[in-house]
Design a protein around this motif. Structure first.
Motif, PDB file in Angstrom:
ATOM      1  N   PRO A 127     -17.119  10.098   0.410  1.00 40.31           N
ATOM      2  CA  PRO A 127     -17.459  10.257  -1.011  1.00 40.31           C
ATOM      3  C   PRO A 127     -16.453   9.605  -1.972  1.00 40.31           C
ATOM      4  CG  PRO A 127     -17.763  12.333   0.157  1.00 40.31           C
ATOM      5  CD  PRO A 127     -17.052  11.402   1.094  1.00 40.31           C
ATOM      6  N   TYR A 128     -15.267   9.295  -1.488  1.00 40.42           N
ATOM      7  CA  TYR A 128     -14.221   8.730  -2.339  1.00 40.42           C
ATOM      8  C   TYR A 128     -14.068   7.217  -2.176  1.00 40.42           C
ATOM      9  CZ  TYR A 128     -12.988  13.638  -2.733  1.00 40.42           C
ATOM     10  OH  TYR A 128     -13.033  14.996  -2.962  1.00 40.42           O
ATOM     11  N   LEU A 129     -14.738   6.634  -1.197  1.00 40.37           N
ATOM     12  CA  LEU A 129     -14.616   5.200  -0.967  1.00 40.37           C
ATOM     13  C   LEU A 129     -15.549   4.434  -1.884  1.00 40.37           C
ATOM     14  CD1 LEU A 129     -14.414   4.910   2.934  1.00 40.37           C
ATOM     15  CD2 LEU A 129     -12.552   5.157   1.275  1.00 40.37           C
ATOM     16  N   LYS A 130     -15.023   3.367  -2.452  1.00 38.63           N
ATOM     17  CA  LYS A 130     -15.809   2.523  -3.345  1.00 38.63           C
ATOM     18  C   LYS A 130     -16.074   1.172  -2.688  1.00 38.63           C
ATOM     19  CE  LYS A 130     -13.871   4.729  -7.467  1.00 38.63           C
ATOM     20  NZ  LYS A 130     -13.135   4.533  -8.745  1.00 38.63           N
ATOM     21  N   GLU A 131     -16.895   0.386  -3.324  1.00 37.66           N
ATOM     22  CA  GLU A 131     -17.171  -0.956  -2.818  1.00 37.66           C
ATOM     23  C   GLU A 131     -15.868  -1.709  -2.604  1.00 37.66           C
ATOM     24  OE1 GLU A 131     -19.745  -4.962  -4.046  1.00 37.66           O
ATOM     25  OE2 GLU A 131     -19.856  -3.127  -5.263  1.00 37.66           O
ATOM     26  N   GLY A 132     -15.747  -2.363  -1.467  1.00 36.96           N
ATOM     27  CA  GLY A 132     -14.522  -3.082  -1.114  1.00 36.96           C
ATOM     28  C   GLY A 132     -13.598  -2.290  -0.216  1.00 36.96           C
ATOM     29  N   ALA A 133     -13.918  -1.012   0.028  1.00 37.56           N
ATOM     30  CA  ALA A 133     -13.088  -0.178   0.897  1.00 37.56           C
ATOM     31  C   ALA A 133     -13.261  -0.602   2.360  1.00 37.56           C
ATOM     32  CB  ALA A 133     -13.453   1.286   0.727  1.00 37.56           C
ATOM     33  N   ALA A 172       0.823  -1.212   0.000  1.00 38.07           N
ATOM     34  CA  ALA A 172       0.000   0.000   0.000  1.00 38.07           C
ATOM     35  C   ALA A 172       0.854   1.257   0.000  1.00 38.07           C
ATOM     36  CB  ALA A 172      -0.926   0.008   1.216  1.00 38.07           C
ATOM     37  N   ASP A 173       0.335   2.310  -0.624  1.00 39.66           N
ATOM     38  CA  ASP A 173       0.883   3.655  -0.485  1.00 39.66           C
ATOM     39  C   ASP A 173       0.153   4.328   0.669  1.00 39.66           C
ATOM     40  OD1 ASP A 173       2.683   3.458  -2.671  1.00 39.66           O
ATOM     41  OD2 ASP A 173       1.024   3.834  -4.060  1.00 39.66           O
ATOM     42  N   ILE A 174       0.849   5.240   1.354  1.00 34.97           N
ATOM     43  CA  ILE A 174       0.360   5.725   2.641  1.00 34.97           C
ATOM     44  C   ILE A 174       0.312   7.249   2.697  1.00 34.97           C
ATOM     45  CG2 ILE A 174       0.651   5.585   5.136  1.00 34.97           C
ATOM     46  CD1 ILE A 174       0.436   2.842   3.896  1.00 34.97           C
ATOM     47  N   ALA A 175      -0.798   7.771   3.193  1.00 38.06           N
ATOM     48  CA  ALA A 175      -0.889   9.177   3.588  1.00 38.06           C
ATOM     49  C   ALA A 175      -0.975   9.219   5.105  1.00 38.06           C
ATOM     50  CB  ALA A 175      -2.121   9.838   2.974  1.00 38.06           C
ATOM     51  N   ILE A 176      -0.039   9.908   5.732  1.00 36.71           N
ATOM     52  CA  ILE A 176       0.019   9.986   7.190  1.00 36.71           C
ATOM     53  C   ILE A 176      -0.393  11.372   7.647  1.00 36.71           C
ATOM     54  CG2 ILE A 176       1.606  10.073   9.166  1.00 36.71           C
ATOM     55  CD1 ILE A 176       3.112   7.761   7.892  1.00 36.71           C
ATOM     56  N   SER A 177      -1.428  11.416   8.467  1.00 38.95           N
ATOM     57  CA  SER A 177      -1.841  12.654   9.115  1.00 38.95           C
ATOM     58  C   SER A 177      -1.272  12.654  10.534  1.00 38.95           C
ATOM     59  CB  SER A 177      -3.368  12.735   9.148  1.00 38.95           C
ATOM     60  OG  SER A 177      -3.788  13.817   9.944  1.00 38.95           O
ATOM     61  N   TYR A 178      -0.663  13.772  10.921  1.00 39.76           N
ATOM     62  CA  TYR A 178      -0.087  13.857  12.267  1.00 39.76           C
ATOM     63  C   TYR A 178      -0.203  15.280  12.774  1.00 39.76           C
ATOM     64  CZ  TYR A 178       4.123  16.099  10.364  1.00 39.76           C
ATOM     65  OH  TYR A 178       5.003  16.982   9.772  1.00 39.76           O
ATOM     66  N   LEU A 179      -0.032  15.455  14.081  1.00 33.33           N
ATOM     67  CA  LEU A 179      -0.236  16.758  14.703  1.00 33.33           C
ATOM     68  C   LEU A 179       0.979  17.669  14.535  1.00 33.33           C
ATOM     69  CD1 LEU A 179      -2.031  18.623  16.391  1.00 33.33           C
ATOM     70  CD2 LEU A 179      -1.069  17.553  18.444  1.00 33.33           C
ATOM     71  N   CYS A 180       2.118  17.308  15.172  1.00 33.79           N
ATOM     72  CA  CYS A 180       3.265  18.221  15.169  1.00 33.79           C
ATOM     73  C   CYS A 180       4.609  17.515  15.325  1.00 33.79           C
ATOM     74  CB  CYS A 180       3.110  19.252  16.284  1.00 33.79           C
ATOM     75  SG  CYS A 180       2.984  18.517  17.938  1.00 33.79           S
ATOM     76  N   SER A 239      -9.711  17.586   8.227  1.00 35.71           N
ATOM     77  CA  SER A 239     -10.034  16.292   7.626  1.00 35.71           C
ATOM     78  C   SER A 239     -10.180  16.428   6.119  1.00 35.71           C
ATOM     79  CB  SER A 239     -11.332  15.739   8.226  1.00 35.71           C
ATOM     80  OG  SER A 239     -11.181  15.494   9.598  1.00 35.71           O
ATOM     81  N   LYS A 240     -10.801  17.512   5.694  1.00 35.10           N
ATOM     82  CA  LYS A 240     -10.961  17.749   4.258  1.00 35.10           C
ATOM     83  C   LYS A 240      -9.614  17.967   3.585  1.00 35.10           C
ATOM     84  CE  LYS A 240     -15.555  19.704   5.023  1.00 35.10           C
ATOM     85  NZ  LYS A 240     -16.413  20.925   4.932  1.00 35.10           N
ATOM     86  N   VAL A 241      -8.702  18.648   4.282  1.00 35.85           N
ATOM     87  CA  VAL A 241      -7.353  18.859   3.744  1.00 35.85           C
ATOM     88  C   VAL A 241      -6.637  17.529   3.558  1.00 35.85           C
ATOM     89  CG1 VAL A 241      -5.071  19.819   4.250  1.00 35.85           C
ATOM     90  CG2 VAL A 241      -7.134  21.188   4.685  1.00 35.85           C
ATOM     91  N   VAL A 242      -6.727  16.648   4.560  1.00 35.32           N
ATOM     92  CA  VAL A 242      -6.077  15.336   4.482  1.00 35.32           C
ATOM     93  C   VAL A 242      -6.588  14.555   3.282  1.00 35.32           C
ATOM     94  CG1 VAL A 242      -5.807  13.101   5.630  1.00 35.32           C
ATOM     95  CG2 VAL A 242      -5.604  15.215   6.956  1.00 35.32           C
ATOM     96  N   PHE A 246     -15.420  11.088  13.347  1.00 33.24           N
ATOM     97  CA  PHE A 246     -16.585  11.462  12.533  1.00 33.24           C
ATOM     98  C   PHE A 246     -16.156  12.339  11.359  1.00 33.24           C
ATOM     99  CE2 PHE A 246     -19.177   9.938  15.982  1.00 33.24           C
ATOM    100  CZ  PHE A 246     -20.462   9.790  15.485  1.00 33.24           C
ATOM    101  N   TYR A 247     -15.352  13.366  11.655  1.00 34.62           N
ATOM    102  CA  TYR A 247     -14.927  14.298  10.607  1.00 34.62           C
ATOM    103  C   TYR A 247     -14.174  13.592   9.481  1.00 34.62           C
ATOM    104  CZ  TYR A 247     -15.775  17.929  14.201  1.00 34.62           C
ATOM    105  OH  TYR A 247     -16.327  18.748  15.153  1.00 34.62           O
TER     106      TYR A 247
END
Length: 299
Positions: A178-184, A80-88, A120-123, A170-171
């Protein structure tokens, strides 16, 4: 340049994992992994990957360190390719990215506070911009604050704990859906405290109970779309969150009260996430896995 963290084999790891840790404490959350002693074991070099996530794209919140880092490494080993969200925690995040890229996968880092819904939208937008799709969301980040009594939990602390540990889940889910497809697959990190409670972590335990129920309810909402939602409820795991919340004296015996008489390491949790993200768990939704050192918890 960051060194690739090398760990020893599984059998040797289990022999050498400490029952007790050197006393240590960090003053701010969510904590820094690179100064912990000993460092958490995030990667298992004897892990036998089998392309379970080949071509997938995963967002992992709190993926810079601790359980999130171990999950990121395991996902990368599975393709998998990874997007990591983190605080600081820039240094921890940079090291995680370096290791993932050395595993042959792509990784982006997205810094920001997920207590704010717009983050969340930015991520999601940055992940789509870089990778073009999203297959897996791992809601994993969290905070906890030790208090001896509910009388010591201020409105500010309560607000921070809930906004970090459940509002942001939740956020993130709303932003990615909206971007998740079947199998996600969506995987939420809850905790053994959701089932057993904890006298010093009342607000944290309450949020983790909310995560558990959120997981079950969301799974029912999304099953008709072919999107599976599951969770992982770790027991005591050696991560930066521990040294930034417990006192130095409490750290010394952290995890000793489990049936296995020790804390777990992040790599021992990561495979639960791999299973839930892959087709191996295609008949599972609304379920929680319990890597917790042998504690018997509710289903």
């Amino acid at each position: 340049m960051y060194p690739v963290y090398k760990s020893i084999g599984v059998k040797q790891q289990c022999k050498e994992i400490k029952v007790s840790f050197p006393p240590q404490h960090q003053e701010s959350q969510p904590g820094l992994e690179y100064i912990m002693k000993p460092r958490p074991i995030s990667s298992n070099p004897y892990y036998c990957e089998s392309d379970k996530l080949q071509g997938k794209v995963a967002i992992i919140t709190g993926g810079d360190s601790g359980i999130g880092r171990a999950v990121a490494y395991a996902f990368a080993k599975e393709g998998a390719d990874i997007a990591i969200s983190y605080l600081c925690e820039d240094r921890d995040a940079d090291e995680t990215k370096y290791v993932i890229e050395n595993l042959g996968r792509r990784c982006i880092l997205i810094r920001g506070d997920l207590k704010e819904e717009k983050m969340s939208k930015v991520v999601v937008e940055k992940t789509i911009e870089c990778f073009g799709k999203i297959d897996i969301l791992v809601n994993n980040h969290g905070v906890q604050f030790i208090q001896n009594s509910i009388l010591d939990i201020t409105a500010e602390q309560l607000d921070t704990t809930f906004k970090t540990n459940i509002y942001s889940y939740f956020y993130m889910t709303k932003a990615v859906l909206p971007y998740l497809k079947e199998g996600a697959s969506i995987i939420n990190t809850t905790s053994v405290t959701a089932y057993e409670g904890h006298p010093l972590l009342i607000d944290y335990s309450a949020t983790k109970g909310a995560v558990m129920t959120f997981t079950r309810s969301l799974s029912q909402s999304l099953v008709s779309k072919g999107i599976r939602v599951n969770g992982v409820a770790p027991g005591p795991i050696w991560t930066p969150l521990i040294v930034s919340s417990f006192s130095a004296e409490q750290v010394e015996t952290f995890g000793n009260d489990t049936p296995m008489n020790r804390a777990g390491q992040p790599f021992e949790v990561a495979t639960s996430f791999v299973f839930l993200a892959s087709d191996d768990s295609s008949y599972m939704s609304g379920q929680i896995l319990h890597p917790n050192g042998g504690t018997i918890s509710g289903s």
